[in-house]
Design a protein around this motif. Sequence first.
Motif, PDB file in Angstrom:
ATOM      1  N   UNK A 330       0.944  -1.114  -0.017  1.00 36.67           N
ATOM      2  CA  UNK A 330       0.045   0.064   0.062  1.00 36.67           C
ATOM      3  C   UNK A 330       0.874   1.299   0.132  1.00 36.67           C
ATOM      4  N   UNK A 331       2.139   1.128   0.837  1.00 36.01           N
ATOM      5  CA  UNK A 331       2.938   2.113   0.852  1.00 36.01           C
ATOM      6  C   UNK A 331       3.514   2.704  -0.564  1.00 36.01           C
ATOM      7  N   UNK A 332       3.643   1.559  -1.453  1.00 39.47           N
ATOM      8  CA  UNK A 332       3.981   1.737  -2.738  1.00 39.47           C
ATOM      9  C   UNK A 332       2.952   2.654  -3.593  1.00 39.47           C
ATOM     10  N   UNK A 333       1.609   2.620  -3.369  1.00 42.32           N
ATOM     11  CA  UNK A 333       0.702   3.045  -4.329  1.00 42.32           C
ATOM     12  C   UNK A 333       0.218   4.282  -3.799  1.00 42.32           C
ATOM     13  N   UNK A 334      -0.253   5.245  -4.614  1.00 40.40           N
ATOM     14  CA  UNK A 334      -0.676   6.637  -4.215  1.00 40.40           C
ATOM     15  C   UNK A 334      -2.173   6.473  -3.793  1.00 40.40           C
ATOM     16  N   UNK A 335      -2.350   7.395  -3.037  1.00 34.08           N
ATOM     17  CA  UNK A 335      -3.894   7.183  -2.388  1.00 34.08           C
ATOM     18  C   UNK A 335      -4.082   6.224  -1.493  1.00 34.08           C
ATOM     19  N   UNK A 336      -3.082   5.704  -0.946  1.00 31.07           N
ATOM     20  CA  UNK A 336      -3.422   4.507   0.214  1.00 31.07           C
ATOM     21  C   UNK A 336      -4.095   4.966   1.286  1.00 31.07           C
ATOM     22  N   UNK A 337      -4.089   6.101   1.537  1.00 28.86           N
ATOM     23  CA  UNK A 337      -4.583   6.861   2.966  1.00 28.86           C
ATOM     24  C   UNK A 337      -6.133   6.760   2.483  1.00 28.86           C
ATOM     25  N   UNK A 338      -6.471   6.938   1.148  1.00 29.13           N
ATOM     26  CA  UNK A 338      -7.808   7.216   1.081  1.00 29.13           C
ATOM     27  C   UNK A 338      -8.805   5.899   1.305  1.00 29.13           C
ATOM     28  N   UNK A 339      -8.182   4.820   1.226  1.00 32.20           N
ATOM     29  CA  UNK A 339      -8.906   3.562   1.384  1.00 32.20           C
ATOM     30  C   UNK A 339      -8.490   2.851   2.599  1.00 32.20           C
ATOM     31  N   UNK A 340      -9.173   2.022   3.179  1.00 31.77           N
ATOM     32  CA  UNK A 340      -8.870   1.369   4.160  1.00 31.77           C
ATOM     33  C   UNK A 340      -9.058  -0.176   3.345  1.00 31.77           C
ATOM     34  N   UNK A 341      -8.178  -0.952   3.811  1.00 32.11           N
ATOM     35  CA  UNK A 341      -8.034  -2.399   3.061  1.00 32.11           C
ATOM     36  C   UNK A 341      -7.986  -3.598   4.113  1.00 32.11           C
ATOM     37  N   UNK A 342      -8.766  -4.623   3.958  1.00 34.19           N
ATOM     38  CA  UNK A 342      -8.676  -5.466   4.834  1.00 34.19           C
ATOM     39  C   UNK A 342      -8.618  -7.009   4.037  1.00 34.19           C
ATOM     40  N   UNK A 343      -7.602  -7.760   4.606  1.00 35.18           N
ATOM     41  CA  UNK A 343      -7.585  -8.976   3.940  1.00 35.18           C
ATOM     42  C   UNK A 343      -8.076 -10.024   5.083  1.00 35.18           C
ATOM     43  N   UNK A 344      -8.787 -10.957   4.310  1.00 37.83           N
ATOM     44  CA  UNK A 344      -9.589 -11.887   5.191  1.00 37.83           C
ATOM     45  C   UNK A 344      -9.152 -13.347   4.538  1.00 37.83           C
ATOM     46  N   UNK A 345      -8.977 -14.147   5.407  1.00 35.44           N
ATOM     47  CA  UNK A 345      -9.099 -15.708   5.131  1.00 35.44           C
ATOM     48  C   UNK A 345     -10.271 -16.133   5.145  1.00 35.44           C
ATOM     49  N   UNK A 346     -10.820 -16.628   4.228  1.00 32.47           N
ATOM     50  CA  UNK A 346     -12.349 -16.988   4.311  1.00 32.47           C
ATOM     51  C   UNK A 346     -12.466 -18.613   3.823  1.00 32.47           C
ATOM     52  N   UNK A 347     -11.500 -19.555   4.234  1.00 26.64           N
ATOM     53  CA  UNK A 347     -11.457 -21.014   3.934  1.00 26.64           C
ATOM     54  C   UNK A 347     -12.700 -21.526   4.745  1.00 26.64           C
ATOM     55  N   UNK A 348     -12.671 -21.030   5.950  1.00 20.59           N
ATOM     56  CA  UNK A 348     -13.909 -21.428   6.821  1.00 20.59           C
ATOM     57  C   UNK A 348     -15.032 -20.166   6.329  1.00 20.59           C
ATOM     58  N   UNK A 349     -15.888 -20.188   5.542  1.00 21.58           N
ATOM     59  CA  UNK A 349     -16.641 -18.979   5.011  1.00 21.58           C
ATOM     60  C   UNK A 349     -17.641 -18.316   6.223  1.00 21.58           C
ATOM     61  N   UNK A 350     -17.728 -19.108   7.140  1.00 22.53           N
ATOM     62  CA  UNK A 350     -18.990 -18.627   8.151  1.00 22.53           C
ATOM     63  C   UNK A 350     -18.091 -17.652   9.203  1.00 22.53           C
ATOM     64  N   UNK A 351     -16.546 -18.061   9.168  1.00 23.24           N
ATOM     65  CA  UNK A 351     -15.661 -17.352  10.283  1.00 23.24           C
ATOM     66  C   UNK A 351     -14.618 -16.784   9.494  1.00 23.24           C
ATOM     67  N   UNK A 352     -14.571 -15.804   8.675  1.00 24.59           N
ATOM     68  CA  UNK A 352     -13.560 -15.044   8.146  1.00 24.59           C
ATOM     69  C   UNK A 352     -12.451 -14.697   9.215  1.00 24.59           C
ATOM     70  N   UNK A 353     -11.155 -14.878   8.813  1.00 22.94           N
ATOM     71  CA  UNK A 353      -9.987 -14.626   9.921  1.00 22.94           C
ATOM     72  C   UNK A 353      -9.317 -13.486   9.221  1.00 22.94           C
TER      73      UNK A 353
END
Lengths: 1052, 154
Positions: A330-353
């Motif tokens: 994100x640091x490499x990309x411009x405008x990274x402050x403007x958006x919030x990024x979440x990454x989830x592990x959704x192997x167990x779909x009901x309980x994303x990590x």
Amino acid sequence: MFQSFLSQLITDMNWAALNNPNPEEKEPKSSDFYHLGAIDLPEKPRKIDFWRSGLMGFAKMKQQQQQLQHSVAVKMNSSSNEQVGNNKKGSTFIQEHRALLPKGLILWTIFVGFISRGIYQWMDDSSKVRREEVLVSMCDQRARMLQDQFSVSVNHVHALAILVSTFHYHKNPSAIDQGTFADYTARTAFERPLLSGVAYAEKVVNAEREMFESQHNWVIKTMDTGEPSPVRDEYAPVIFSQDSVSYLESLDMMSGEEDRENILRARETGKAVLTSPFRLLASHHLGVVLTFPVYKASLPKNPTVQERIAATAGYLGGAFDVESLVENLLGQLAGNQAIVVHVYDITNASDPLVMYGNQDEEGDTSLYHESKLDFGDPFRKHKMICRYLQKAPIPLNVLTTVPLFFGICFLVGYILYSAGVHIVKVEDDFHEMQELKVRAEAADVAKSQFLATVSHEIRTPMNGILGMLAMLLDTELSSTQRDYAQTAQICGKALIALINEVLDRAKIEAGKLELESVPFDIRSILDDVLSLFSEESRNKRIELAVFVSDKVPEIVKGDSGRFRQIIINLVGNSVKFTEKGHIFVKVHLAEQAKDGAESNGVVSEDMIVASKPSSYNTLSGYEAADGRNSWDSFKHLVSEEELSLLEFDTSSSNVRLMVSIEDTGIGIPLAAQGRVFMPFMQADSSTSRTYGGTGIGLSISKCLVELMRGQISFVSRPRIGSTFWFTAVFDKCEKCSLKKPTVENLPSSFRGMRAIVVDAKPVRAAVTRYHMKRLGINVDVMTSLRTAVSSVTGRNGSSPLPLGTTKLDMILVEKDSWISTEDIDSEIRQMNSRTNGNVHHKTPKLALFATNITNSEFDRAKSAGFADTVIMKPLRASMIGACLQQVLELRKTRQQHPEGSSPATLKSLLTGKKILVVDDNMVNRRVAAGALKKFGAEVVCAESGQVALGLLQIPHSFDACFMDIQMPQMDGFEATRQIRMMEKEAKEKTKLEWHLPILAMTADVIHATYEECLKSGMDGYVSKPFEEENLYKSVAKSFKANPISDLSCSQS
Amino acid sequence: MLGLGVDRLQADINRLLTSLFHQGVLDEQFLQLQQLQDDTSPTFVYDVINIYFDESEKLLRSLRLLLMDREFSDYKKIGLHLNQLVGSSSSIGARRVRNVCVAFRSASELNNRPGCLRGLEVVEHEYHYLKNMMHELFQLEQQRLLAAGVRYPM
């Protein structure tokens, strides 16, 4: 006796009229006594209560006297109301819907509000879409990059794994030891920036544990406790490790549940396998462990799971610092402050990590985008969710556009609204104005009517007052009393005159004045007017003359009274304002005037420019304001007349007359000339003080002239004089001859006579000639007395007159000519004596014209031979006629009753007649007999039809019979029928025609009765009680119709 | 003194006549009648009025008799009488008498007996009033003539 109480009665009778159901019946009779001071009373006097109510108030009067003048005012009012109503009906659309205007404004505002909102929505939506697109692209970009970075790292681990398998297992002895591995990995760490460290764990089965432990000099320890591992089927102790993770050495990777699973999954698939995210031991960052299998021998293509397991030599693992990875990315990309990024592990779909992202940092929850992440592990699924950090700000263009739009639309609406309101207001005002205008006009009419009424009602009692004063003056009064009474009378007359003028004015303004159309003789009217002013003009020694062009028809149809009024007014003014000189009234056709004026323009200019001649060629020699009447133009008129008499235009049915009144008075000040015709305006206030009068006369004259379809104007020069002229259109009346006795019958005995008029002033001579002409006398004008005398005596050889052929009847000399000619008296005397001696020639009679004459002059005239007569000016045809008759000793056919007064005529009609009066009513009989006797008739009475029949046995000596209709036994009709029968029989027997005029006497004169009268053979009827006029009419008619009676009617 | 009251008498006469005109007792026909009087017939008015009174007296008497009769039905005769009365009244200008007679006549035309009786009363009342007034008038006239006739030697 009767007269005195009668007149007293008259005022009182007005009271009686209140109780009288039909006042019109008697008014005409009493009205004779009202016309004392007034010149013209067109209306009958009305009830006196009217007069009072007139003062009390207009409104009341309206109610009381609706059938009178006020009905018009009322009509006006009602019509104006209607008009107002119509106006309201005819109001515009806006006017009608004025109540909707504010509502319209509110609705419009709401509507505009909605539209603005719509626009806002639309703009907002479009911006949102754009935002979403931006978000999607950003998110996808981030996901892709993350994936790329990850796969690059994985590839490196893969390469490391191949390195280990190549150099550790395929080389024997192994080319890699801990030192080499740590060195290599540390030096190639730049290639795996996301991996905190890598370690290699060898697959050790339980059977080989001891050998392995001994080979490496350490025991296999478990991961959680660090204790030597309990016995298991298989172990995976770390043998090589990077320095950063050197603490992992000798730890059994399979002791951790998750790692074990990972290891198992990795050796089965042969691919890089990830754990679920967890906190890394060293950095406490969220991370995953990547495990990669290392196989001993090369695997066959498409190896089975067992083959893979069997071939497994060890496992290469590394901790993947996801957080750092994403952070870096994100640091490499411009405008990274403007958006919030979440990454989830959704192997167990009901309980994303959560793999990355601060859970607290929510950002803009309304909009997010999910992107799939594929890290190469088929068992694990990951996704990336991006959100904007901040809520979408409202865009500036929306912020400006929408309020601006709203504002503009609102303003437009408001402008329309206020325009509407303004229109409504203006229209309201307009209607109000219209109403006011109508009311003002109505008020004006009402004013005029009020004025008319009031002045009329003043006039009625005023006439009474004047009548009483006249009667008072007839009684014996002391000189003081007489003086008082006379003063009162004069004042009263002045007041009446004023009121008449006001009444006229008001009538004209109220549009009530209607001109009548009766045939009249202009010349006699003018003579009348002249005679009115002759006294005054003589006293003032001013010359008053009238001239009517020959082209003017003798008789025209029009309103003679009004015509007369105008002339009286103008001449009166002239007389009032003239102290010396003359007043000259001239009538001719307007067309003639035009011709005259053409040549006149030059003349009048000449007159003004001319170096003040001592004597002007006007009537009296004084300078006049307008040159029109001077001889230069006048002779044009006169000569034209003589030449072109035949060219009289007979095509049009009316004639336009032009009357000019010229005086040599004080003139009108230039400043005041503009307002001469305005009512109650005099030249200046001093005028009224000096000369009196209200100044209303001219305005009335103007109105009257306009009613006669003419114009009035004047030329005036101060101290020189004024000339008023007006035109009026009259109908031609060629067929109608005047039968009215009021027409002045000029004596006809002068026809064909010749006369010489001696006058140095041609205008005056023309006037004289005009009057003489009317008498039928041919006139020659001579300018000097001397030539006249010489021509008459024939002494002068060059006689201008062919005296031998025509006889000369008279010589008329103007006084001025005579006075100015010295030493002529003897010659005149001589001429008189000479001609007197001449038997063949009848003496030409001498007459002198004079405006005024002093005693000495009169004596001189007598001595000079003007013994015959002096004719005083102003000249009038009738007066000249009378004088000349006297001179020429012509037998006068005098008219006994020039006014045609009925009693006298009736008397002449009835005198000596034997009349039978048949009436059963003794009283009626007596009254009828009395009335007839009064007119000189011999009366025999009969009380019934039978008696009358007896008396009328033929032959009888009755000249007429008055028969009552309603009689018992034999009524009037029956008696008449029998009388006629008798006459018929007598005719058959004696061949003599008998016709006795029988007049019915009846109280109720309705038409049917009259017809029945005629049917039964009567000649006419007389209404009972007798009225002189009525009686006269019937009697005259039937007596004329009677061939036997040898009555000579003096009327014929 | 005798003869000096001429003006006053004349004024009285005028006043009386005026009031009679005011009340509508007389109308202008009376004036006409007076105008008929001249030197040849100096008592014309007096004569005519007297005749009128005589005639009317007779008529009224006859009317009263007719109406008093119990089983009377001769309205036609009443009408004739009234015609006479109306005619003579209008001849001398006795306006009020004439008017009430006309009303009476219309009642008789309708065979309205009570109306006729009432009419008769009114007519008689008016008639007597007129008669009184006329008497007064003639008396004044006579006095005036007397007074006017007096001449004092200067």
